[in-house]
Each structure stands twice: as structure tokens, then as C-alpha cells.
Design a protein around this motif. Structure first.
Motif, short mmCIF file in Angstrom:
data_model
loop_
_atom_site.label_atom_id
_atom_site.label_comp_id
_atom_site.label_asym_id
_atom_site.label_seq_id
_atom_site.Cartn_x
_atom_site.Cartn_y
_atom_site.Cartn_z
N GLY A 180 0.81 -1.22 0.00
CA GLY A 180 0.00 0.00 0.00
C GLY A 180 0.84 1.26 0.00
O GLY A 180 0.39 2.30 0.47
N VAL A 181 2.07 1.18 -0.54
CA VAL A 181 2.92 2.37 -0.68
C VAL A 181 2.48 3.12 -1.94
O VAL A 181 2.34 2.50 -3.00
N ARG A 397 -7.79 -16.54 2.13
CA ARG A 397 -7.64 -16.12 0.73
C ARG A 397 -7.24 -14.65 0.63
O ARG A 397 -6.41 -14.28 -0.19
N VAL A 398 -7.82 -13.81 1.49
CA VAL A 398 -7.47 -12.37 1.48
C VAL A 398 -6.01 -12.19 1.88
O VAL A 398 -5.27 -11.41 1.26
N VAL A 399 -5.58 -12.93 2.90
CA VAL A 399 -4.19 -12.82 3.38
C VAL A 399 -3.24 -13.31 2.29
O VAL A 399 -2.24 -12.66 1.99
N ALA A 400 -3.55 -14.47 1.68
CA ALA A 400 -2.65 -15.04 0.68
C ALA A 400 -2.53 -14.12 -0.54
O ALA A 400 -1.46 -14.03 -1.14
N ALA A 404 -5.79 -5.50 -0.36
CA ALA A 404 -6.11 -4.37 0.52
C ALA A 404 -7.55 -4.44 0.99
O ALA A 404 -7.89 -3.95 2.05
N ASP A 405 -8.41 -5.08 0.18
CA ASP A 405 -9.82 -5.25 0.58
C ASP A 405 -9.92 -6.43 1.56
O ASP A 405 -9.07 -7.30 1.59
N LEU A 406 -10.98 -6.43 2.36
CA LEU A 406 -11.12 -7.48 3.38
C LEU A 406 -12.00 -8.63 2.91
O LEU A 406 -12.19 -9.60 3.63
N LEU A 407 -12.52 -8.53 1.68
CA LEU A 407 -13.27 -9.66 1.10
C LEU A 407 -12.51 -10.14 -0.13
O LEU A 407 -11.92 -9.34 -0.85
N PRO A 408 -12.53 -11.47 -0.38
CA PRO A 408 -11.81 -11.97 -1.56
C PRO A 408 -12.42 -11.40 -2.83
O PRO A 408 -13.62 -11.12 -2.87
N GLY A 409 -11.59 -11.23 -3.86
CA GLY A 409 -12.07 -10.74 -5.15
C GLY A 409 -13.01 -11.76 -5.79
O GLY A 409 -13.01 -12.93 -5.42
#
Ligand SMILES: [Zn+2]
Length: 410
Positions: A180-181, A397-400, A404-409
Motif C-alpha cells: 500500500g505504498v 484467501r485475502v491474506v494469501a 487491501a480489501d477485506l473480502l476476496p475478489g
């Protein structure tokens, strides 16, 4: 209160218990607390893995070395004002805290004979170094005296430098996206008038030409007189909450240290050649990086490096066992998880929000009975109760994806 005060990394660092500056430890020598250390550890692992997959080889080298090492490197000649004074053990044994990792990495290169087939040789280390900053300029993590630098030195043949710099720029872009830079600009730092530079004019002209070519297609400004004493560089700037500009990522060409350390490799025709040394940092020091990340995210880090990723809230004592069991499964899945039993549910929800925890898992009697959990996201969104494996899979899945969003795409 001004916006910049509200998102000052020093204030957030204190409130989120990320780091502490204790006068007894010394100004500019912050201590990373467990929450800050957990976030930093996740970032370090990510960067090391990114580098490893890009052909870097990691080493460990000590943060101090003999005075002679830094005389040979030129640091004591050009940089002594920024270094701590040497420590004398005996008349012929003096040590200095290193101001840079390059001298040790030059010794890695010359640990044995090198062939052109090994180039580019990319020596990487997340290592400690020291700057004798005056106490007046120190603050939080942005200006410190003990620095943990994401560093590497890429030893190349001259005709490999263009591709190498372009590949480093690509890696910097990838790391910035994950963390997120948001770069404020690219700067090509060139030699200015003055005497503090080493190397001859032809080398400088060639080095500046190579960096300019690698920046083809990138918007950049030129900074006359901003070069390092040993060569020109590309700096990638960010702007903090107070509007101050600083450098996070850098790529520097160096024709000087290979000369000083008499580095060479055997070329295809059997002749001995001098490599070019490229100093590069993808994300800068952990201290300055986190000073920036704390502010740019206002303490709400992406889930993959949030200190605690999931807080479980049993509604009352009847769900303590179910919450404990869920915590063990989340831990086994590799997540950083806590169970919070203390106080009313509303107070616990507010406390997790204050700590910017990305996921809350509420376990009521219905969830405990059927093996489910109700997830609430940091931004206030709530999800319907779902089976525990589905909830852990969603967060995983979000972590892997380092999203930046908290729900998987989709
Ligand atoms: Zn270096």
C-alpha cells in the motif's frame, strides 16, 4: 486537531502499541512491541520471499567491523560525520558500527573467485546499520540511529546494468502494491558542482545514461547534486502525513567500491573484468517504511500484515469453549488470532475497532451449537453466519492474495 496530528505515526504507534521510545534506551533507538514486531515480521518474510524468487541470495553479516574495512570502503573518508566514533579495544584493534552494508557484501563477492556465469550476483540482507543523527532531528520511527535496512548489492557486468535496473524497478512496483505504498515521484539524482564525488567523468556519464535509459516510460524529475558520493541513483519518494518528503526505495550505481575492494570476475574470454555494483533497496529501512505505512493506512494495515488478524468474541461464557476451539483452528491455519472475553460485547467490539483489527468473529449460542461464526469486518460490514472452515478460508484467501480489501475478489 489538524489532520496530520490525527495520523501522526508516533501517536498511532503509542495507541496501537506498535513501538515505544524510552529515554533510558536512548533517543532514536525505538523498541518494537509485540504488535509492531508481528506486522514487521510479516513484511520481512514477504520481502525476503519476493527477493528469493527473483534470484537474490540472502546473507548475514555483523553490524560492526574493523576500522580498516570502512577506511577501504571510503565511508570513514566521506561519511565520518554521520557515523558513531570508533571503539578502541587495543592500540591496533578499532571497531566501528557500520553506516552501510556494502563493505560486507563486497567481501561476500570476493569470498572466492567469480565467473561471468554467476552474474548478476545478487547479495541480499535485512541488516542493521547505524547513523549518529543529532538528537534534535529524531522522532518516532522516521529518523532513527539504529536502522534495519532491506538491502542488496547486485554485482553485474556493465552490459547487464540496464536490464538489472529495470527488473529492480519492477520488484519495487510489486512490493509497493502489496504494502500500500503510494509513490509521490521518481527522482534521478545526479552529480552537482563540488568535490565530494569519487570516480572519473566518463564513468559518471555512462552511469547516468544507463539509469536514464532504465527510466524510459517513467515520469521522473532530476535532482542535481543529490547523487551519492560514489554514483548516481534513482530515488523513489513518498510524502508523509505532515507533507514531508522522504526516500523509501533506491537504486544506486557504484563504480567506486568494486575498484576499492579490487573486485573482479573472469569473463568468457578468460580476461579479468571489474563488475559494477548496484546498491538497491526495495522498501527502505523497516523503521522509515513503518513510519510511512502507519500513517498512510492510519494504523489499519492490510489483513496480511495486521498484527492481529482475527479477534474472537464469545457472546457469553457459554461460548468460551467454542471460541477457544475456533482460535486453535485459526492458529493452525496460520492466522494471528486472539480471544477477547473481558467486558460487554459492545465494549469488546469497540476495543477491536480501536485496535484496527480487520476481522471480528462473534460466537453466540446459535453459532456455538452449529459450528459457525459471524464475521464483522473492520469497516463495519457484517457477514451472515457461516461454517467455521468457510470463514477461515475467506480470511486465508485475502491474506494469501495480500489484498487491501477485506473480502476476496470475485
Ligand atoms: Zn550499499
Amino acid at each position: 486537531m489538524k489532520e496530520s496530528d490525527m495520523i501522526d505515526h508516533r501517536r498511532l504507534g503509542r495507541e496501537l502499541e506498535l513501538f515505544v521510545s524510552d529515554p533510558l534506551s536512548g533517543a532514536g533507538l525505538p523498541i518494537w512491541l509485540p504488535a509492531g514486531a508481528a506486522a514487521r515480521h510479516a513484511v520481512e518474510e514477504y520481502v525476503r520471499d519476493l527477493e528469493r524468487r527473483a534470484g537474490y541470495r540472502h546473507v548475514y553479516s555483523p553490524p560492526l567491523g574493523k576500522r580498516e574495512l570502512f577506511e577501504l570502503s571510503g565511508h570513514l573518508g566521506y561519511f565520518a560525520d554521520d557515523m558513531f566514533p570508533p571503539m578502541r579495544l587495543s592500540a591496533d584493534d578499532e571497531f566501528v558500527l557500520r553506516p552501510a552494508l556494502c563493505p560486507h557484501h563486497a567481501l561476500v563477492f570476493r569470498a572466492r573467485g567469480r565467473s561471468y556465469r554467476e552474474l548478476p550476483l545478487r547479495v541480499a540482507e535485512l541488516g542493521g546499520m547505524y547513523r549518529a543523527e543529532r538528537s534534535g532531528v529524531l522522532g518516532g520511527l522516521s529518523r532513527v540511529r539504529a536502522i534495519s535496512l532491506n538491502d542488496a548489492h547486485n554485482f553485474c557486468a556493465l552490459d547487464q546494468v540496464g536490464d538489472e535496473v529495470r527488473e529492480i524497478l519492477r520488484l519495487i512496483g510489486e512490493a509497493h502494491a502489496a504494502l500500500g505504498v503510494r509513490p509521490a515521484g521518481f527522482r534521478l539524482s545526479l552529480r552537482g558542482p563540488g568535490e565530494k564525488y569519487v570516480g572519473d567523468d566518463a564513468q559518471w556519464a555512462r552511469a547516468e545514461e544507463l539509469l536514464r535509459a532504465a527510466l524510459d516510460g517513467v515520469d521522473f524529475t532530476e535532482g542535481r547534486g543529490e547523487a551519492a558520493f560514489y554514483g548516481p541513483k534513482i530515488d523513489i519518494q513518498v510524502v508523509d502525513a505532515a507533507g514531508r518528503e522522504s526516500t523509501i526505495s533506491t537504486i544506486q550505481l557504484d563504480f567506486d567500491k568494486p575498484e576499492r575492494f579490487d573486485l573482479s570476475y573472469v569473463d568468457a574470454d578468460g580476461s579479468r573484468k571489474r563488475p559494477v555494483m548496484v546498491h538497491r533497496s526495495l522498501v527502505g529501512s523497516m523503521e522509515r517504511l513503518f513510519a510511512y505505512l502507519i500513517e498512510v493506512h492510519a494504523g489499519a494495515f492490510p489483513a496480511w500484515y495486521a498484527p492481529v488478524q482475527l479477534v474472537l468474541l464469545p457472546v457469553d461464557d457459554g461460548q468460551a469453549d467454542a471460541a477457544g476451539d475456533l482460535a486453535r483452528r485459526a492458529e493452525a491455519a496460520g492466522l494471528r488470532v486472539e480471544v477477547d472475553h473481558a467486558g460487554s460485547l459492545g465494549a469488546r467490539i469497540r476495543d477491536a475497532a480501536r485496535r484496527k483489527v480487520p476481522y471480528l468473529g462473534v460466537v453466540g449460542s446459535r453459532e456455538a451449537a452449529d459450528g459457525s461464526v459471524s464475521l464483522r469486518l473492520r469497516d463495519g460490514r457484517g457477514l451472515d453466519p457461516m461454517p467455521v472452515p468457510d470463514a477461515l478460508g475467506l480470511i486465508g484467501r485475502v491474506v494469501a492474495a495480500r489484498s487491501a480489501d477485506l473480502l476476496p475478489g470475485a
